[in-house]
Design a protein around this motif. Structure first.
Motif, PDB file in Angstrom:
ATOM      1  N   ASN A   1      -6.617   7.341  -5.459  1.00 28.90           N
ATOM      2  CA  ASN A   1      -6.373   6.974  -4.046  1.00 28.90           C
ATOM      3  C   ASN A   1      -8.008   7.765  -3.704  1.00 28.90           C
ATOM      4  N   ARG A   2      -8.653   6.977  -2.702  1.00 29.79           N
ATOM      5  CA  ARG A   2      -9.963   7.597  -2.095  1.00 29.79           C
ATOM      6  C   ARG A   2      -9.798   8.122  -1.040  1.00 29.79           C
ATOM      7  N   ASP A   3     -10.408   9.424  -0.669  1.00 32.64           N
ATOM      8  CA  ASP A   3     -10.151   9.959   0.359  1.00 32.64           C
ATOM      9  C   ASP A   3     -11.694   9.582   1.307  1.00 32.64           C
ATOM     10  N   ALA A   4     -11.512   9.939   2.637  1.00 28.35           N
ATOM     11  CA  ALA A   4     -12.761   9.521   3.512  1.00 28.35           C
ATOM     12  C   ALA A   4     -13.991  10.167   2.941  1.00 28.35           C
ATOM     13  N   ASP A   5     -14.054  11.172   2.138  1.00 25.73           N
ATOM     14  CA  ASP A   5     -15.290  11.704   1.774  1.00 25.73           C
ATOM     15  C   ASP A   5     -15.762  10.993   0.207  1.00 25.73           C
ATOM     16  N   GLY A   6     -14.875  10.023  -0.203  1.00 25.16           N
ATOM     17  CA  GLY A   6     -15.219   9.395  -1.258  1.00 25.16           C
ATOM     18  C   GLY A   6     -14.574  10.035  -2.549  1.00 25.16           C
TER      19      GLY A   6
ATOM     20  N   LYS B   1       0.870  -1.206   0.154  1.00 22.55           N
ATOM     21  CA  LYS B   1       0.020   0.039   0.156  1.00 22.55           C
ATOM     22  C   LYS B   1       0.889   1.240   0.014  1.00 22.55           C
ATOM     23  N   PRO B   2       1.958   1.246   0.990  1.00 18.40           N
ATOM     24  CA  PRO B   2       2.811   2.683   0.811  1.00 18.40           C
ATOM     25  C   PRO B   2       3.389   2.867  -0.436  1.00 18.40           C
ATOM     26  N   ILE B   3       3.643   1.645  -1.165  1.00 16.09           N
ATOM     27  CA  ILE B   3       4.373   2.001  -2.841  1.00 16.09           C
ATOM     28  C   ILE B   3       3.246   2.528  -3.452  1.00 16.09           C
ATOM     29  N   PHE B   4       2.042   1.914  -3.608  1.00 20.22           N
ATOM     30  CA  PHE B   4       1.062   2.483  -4.452  1.00 20.22           C
ATOM     31  C   PHE B   4       0.873   4.036  -4.134  1.00 20.22           C
ATOM     32  N   LEU B   5       0.625   4.271  -2.860  1.00 19.59           N
ATOM     33  CA  LEU B   5       0.366   5.585  -2.502  1.00 19.59           C
ATOM     34  C   LEU B   5       1.551   6.565  -2.666  1.00 19.59           C
ATOM     35  N   GLY B   6       2.667   6.167  -3.260  1.00 18.99           N
ATOM     36  CA  GLY B   6       3.847   6.912  -3.451  1.00 18.99           C
ATOM     37  C   GLY B   6       4.628   7.405  -2.271  1.00 18.99           C
ATOM     38  N   GLN B   7       4.453   6.653  -0.874  1.00 18.80           N
ATOM     39  CA  GLN B   7       4.991   6.954   0.072  1.00 18.80           C
ATOM     40  C   GLN B   7       6.318   6.214   0.327  1.00 18.80           C
ATOM     41  N   LYS B   8       6.488   4.968  -0.416  1.00 17.18           N
ATOM     42  CA  LYS B   8       7.748   4.279  -0.467  1.00 17.18           C
ATOM     43  C   LYS B   8       8.123   3.990  -1.610  1.00 17.18           C
ATOM     44  N   THR B   9       9.664   3.970  -2.027  1.00 15.46           N
ATOM     45  CA  THR B   9       9.986   3.575  -3.326  1.00 15.46           C
ATOM     46  C   THR B   9      10.292   2.117  -3.323  1.00 15.46           C
ATOM     47  N   PRO B  10       9.641   1.629  -4.340  1.00 17.57           N
ATOM     48  CA  PRO B  10       9.875  -0.130  -4.603  1.00 17.57           C
ATOM     49  C   PRO B  10      11.230  -0.417  -4.775  1.00 17.57           C
TER      50      PRO B  10
ATOM     51  N   PRO C   1     -11.899   1.630   3.512  1.00 18.63           N
ATOM     52  CA  PRO C   1     -12.746   3.059   3.181  1.00 18.63           C
ATOM     53  C   PRO C   1     -12.053   3.757   2.567  1.00 18.63           C
ATOM     54  N   THR C   2     -10.875   3.762   2.627  1.00 17.52           N
ATOM     55  CA  THR C   2      -9.900   4.833   2.037  1.00 17.52           C
ATOM     56  C   THR C   2      -8.802   3.924   1.287  1.00 17.52           C
ATOM     57  N   GLY C   3      -8.121   4.796   0.478  1.00 20.72           N
ATOM     58  CA  GLY C   3      -6.810   4.106   0.415  1.00 20.72           C
ATOM     59  C   GLY C   3      -6.657   3.903  -1.567  1.00 20.72           C
ATOM     60  N   PRO C   4      -5.657   3.233  -1.819  1.00 21.86           N
ATOM     61  CA  PRO C   4      -5.478   3.251  -3.419  1.00 21.86           C
ATOM     62  C   PRO C   4      -6.615   2.228  -3.702  1.00 21.86           C
ATOM     63  N   CYS C   5      -7.161   2.554  -5.004  1.00 18.89           N
ATOM     64  CA  CYS C   5      -8.326   1.750  -5.596  1.00 18.89           C
ATOM     65  C   CYS C   5      -8.066   2.017  -7.104  1.00 18.89           C
ATOM     66  N   GLY C   6      -9.247   1.292  -7.661  1.00 22.72           N
ATOM     67  CA  GLY C   6      -9.413   1.514  -9.281  1.00 22.72           C
ATOM     68  C   GLY C   6     -10.161   0.556  -9.852  1.00 22.72           C
TER      69      GLY C   6
END
Ligand code: SER
Length: 620
Positions: free
Chosen positions: A206-211, A49-58, A163-168
């Motif tokens: 990325n989906r936030d808490a408000d969708g 997840k952190p990689i998908f969100l760009g928080q961590k380099t793979p 509820p939030t996070g990477p998606c598609g």
């Protein structure tokens, strides 16, 4: 060529296929995720997840894994459908901003049809209804007839990790068990005909808490193939439970219940499958460091263990059995997940302890439950469900499950209401009581009447539990194995005072046994310190308090002997001798006194003789 592959072979072929396409094979991550938004690892993508969100380099642009996962959202379907599980292994290939839709689809097709040799005419795919690109790839590049590409809505074909996070949008591949039914009636929701075995997620938002959806910096691929599902397809068995990944556990449970699985009725099969599924979950959860508790993932574990135990009883297994089925689960997965064998002792000890505890609970509540089920026609009342919960330790889900089996429902709103009332009651009575905080006993005394002491005349009494404390804090109830402090409305137990130690003895009740080791009193409240050997003690319980007569007798004798010793010393040594301290226990006494000189040995002998004479005279 036979298409039959073992679960291990399927796993290996999947990983090898992607390794040959420059994917790094990574080990399964723990079931305890680093991601704080979920309790358990629910998908193969979670560790990334952190990689998908760009928080961590793979470290690698492509990876492939076989990830152990647990999902409990479909728990009531486990054992009832062919394919639902709590524990399962998800095979996945991942691209971190490297290849995307077209390549992922092409490889998924190649793997399915050329490695697993699934006949193309048995495969149907789905795409997100707005994803024209995926539709076109399947139709034009892969060559699937348009009517075998089903367009599905957001609920089915837009994948989010929580509820939030990477998606598609996603695209799924289904296997058709009954192609003879023809193409006109393709309904992918029809479980008896189709099974989804591979999900390709085009992870780009990325989906936030408000969708709200924000595009990710990279377009990624996250896929998941259910290992157990592919095994069901390739091993041509009726459901995932009959694959070599799970069936040995089911068979062991059947053996322990002396049941022939093939001949068993549907209800029995459900129980066997629930055991087969949940045992895998609990073994891996404990291996990954989770222990049973009343919160979060500890509660998930406890609930799963309890379900195993109950289904074992439903099919007639007597006594403790869970470690036996756990052993099969360990043996089945140790070659891939070595920690299950390394942690075998911990796993089995935890399972055994929880099982014993829960068996007690079940035994205590079963009679009440039976009488409730007899009297109710359609619904178990909130009050009854709450009594089962509060007094007998039956979790609400358990009561609901049992009720459902009998075609009844449970008044959950009524249950919640009772729970609220209870919370208000205990808030008023106990919330601020913490014996480890100074002065707190006075607070306890504000809510509880002083204990009536009966010990001068009675050695045993029937009493009501007015408070239960664990580690000095009030709790509603406590179960076997716990060190507790119990306060009673009346007691025959002598509390430590005047140098005499508190009584020892027992508090007993319906299947309850507390061994009392010490009794202290403060502000008129007697606190019985002990250990619950058996059962559960709950505030409000009626119990039998019984002191250990021989201990009491010995303490009394030693107490009397201090008075005799003091008198003898005054009479024979020095009239001015005064007491400086004393200790009276069951085994001995000690008497400290002031005297300006040491006693001679002849004085000691005279004192001894005098005391023995007084004792022999047997005064009233
Ligand atoms: N994350 C997707 C799923 O769980 C694909 O792996 O279905």
């Amino acid at each position: 060529m036979s298409n039959h592959l073992s679960g291990s072979e399927i796993r290996q072929r999947f990983l090898d296929f992607f390794a040959a396409r420059n994917h790094k094979i990574l080990p399964s991550a723990s079931l305890v995720p680093e991601d704080p938004t979920v309790l358990l690892t629910i998908a193969g993508m979670l560790p990334f997840k952190p990689i998908f969100l760009g928080q961590k380099t793979p470290e690698f642009p492509r990876a492939t894994t076989s990830q152990k996962c647990i999902r409990t959202n479909d728990i009531e379907n486990v054992g009832r459908t062919a394919r639902h599980h709590t524990f399962f292994e998800m095979l996945g290939n991942f691209s971190f901003g490297d290849y995307f839709k077209e390549q992922a689809i092409a490889w998924a097709w190649e793997l399915s049809t050329e490695v697993f040799n699934l006949p193309p005419e048995r495969l149907v795919v789905s795409v997100f209804k707005e994803d024209e690109e995926a539709f076109a790839i399947w139709r034009d590049k892969i060559g699937i007839p348009a009517h075998r590409i089903q367009k599905m809505g957001e609920a089915d074909n837009f994948w989010v990790s929580g509820p939030t996070g990477p998606c598609g949008p996603c695209s799924e591949i289904y296997y058709d068990f009954h192609p003879e039914l023809g193409d006109k009636t393709i309904d992918l929701e029809d479980d008896s005909r189709f099974i989804e075995f591979y999900n390709l997620v085009f992870m780009q938002y990325n989906r936030d808490a408000d969708g709200n959806l924000t595009p990710l910096a990279n377009k990624n691929i996250d896929t998941g193939m259910g290992l157990e599902r592919m095994a069901q397809i390739l091993q041509k068995v009726a459901n995932n439970y009959e694959t070599d990944l799970i069936f040995p556990i089911v068979a062991e449970a059947a053996r322990l219940a002396a049941i022939d699985y093939q001949k068993a009725d549907e209800k029995t099969k459900v129980s066997l499958k629930v055991i087969g599924d949940h045992v895998r979950s609990v073994v891996h959860m404990i291996a990954d460091g989770i222990s049973a508790s009343n919160t979060d993932r500890g509660y998930v574990l406890r609930r799963l263990i309890r379900r195993v135990v109950r289904h074992g009883r439903l099919i007639g297994i007597e006594g403790q059995f869970i470690t036996k089925v756990a052993e099969i689960a360990i043996a089945l997965s140790e070659s891939v997940y070595g920690n299950v064998r390394e942690r075998e002792t911990v796993i089995k000890a935890e399972l055994e302890r929880e099982e014993a505890r829960f068996l007690e609970t079940l035994e205590r509540g079963e009679k009440l439950l039976e009488s409730i089920l007899e009297k109710e026609k359609s619904q178990i009342s909130g009050v009854d469900a709450f009594t089962l919960y509060d007094t007998y330790g039956f979790p609400l889900e358990l009561t609901q499950e049992i009720a459902e089996e009998q075609g009844l429902s449970v008044d959950t709103a009524g249950f919640e209401q009772e729970m609220k009332k209870q919370q208000q009651r205990s808030k008023a009575a106990h919330e601020t009581i913490d014996l480890t905080v100074q002065g707190s006993l006075d607070k306890l005394a504000e809510h509880i009447h002083p204990t009536e002491f009966l010990g001068y005349t009675d050695l045993q009494a029937t009493a009501t539990v007015t408070a239960v404390l664990v580690a000095g804090k009030t709790v509603e109830s406590a179960a076997a194995g716990t060190e507790v402090q119990v306060v009673l409305d009346k007691t025959p137990f002598y509390a430590e005072s005047g140098g005499q130690i508190g009584d020892k003895g027992y508090l007993t009740g319906d299947n309850l046994l507390i061994r009392v080791e010490d009794v202290q009193k403060e502000s008129g409240i007697f606190i019985h310190f002990g250990r619950i050997e058996r059962g559960i003690v709950t505030t409000g319980d009626t119990i039998n308090a019984q002191i250990d007569r021989s201990c009491r007798r010995r303490a009394q004798a030693n107490h009397t002997a201090t008075h005799l010793l003091q008198s003898a010393l005054k009479k024979l040594v020095d009239g001015g001798i005064s007491q400086a301290g004393s200790l009276v226990s069951f085994e001995r006494l000690r008497f400290d006194f002031n005297c300006p000189r040491s006693l001679t040995s002849s004085e000691l002998q005279q004192v001894e003789e005098q005391i023995n004479n007084w004792i022999a005279e047997a005064h009233e």
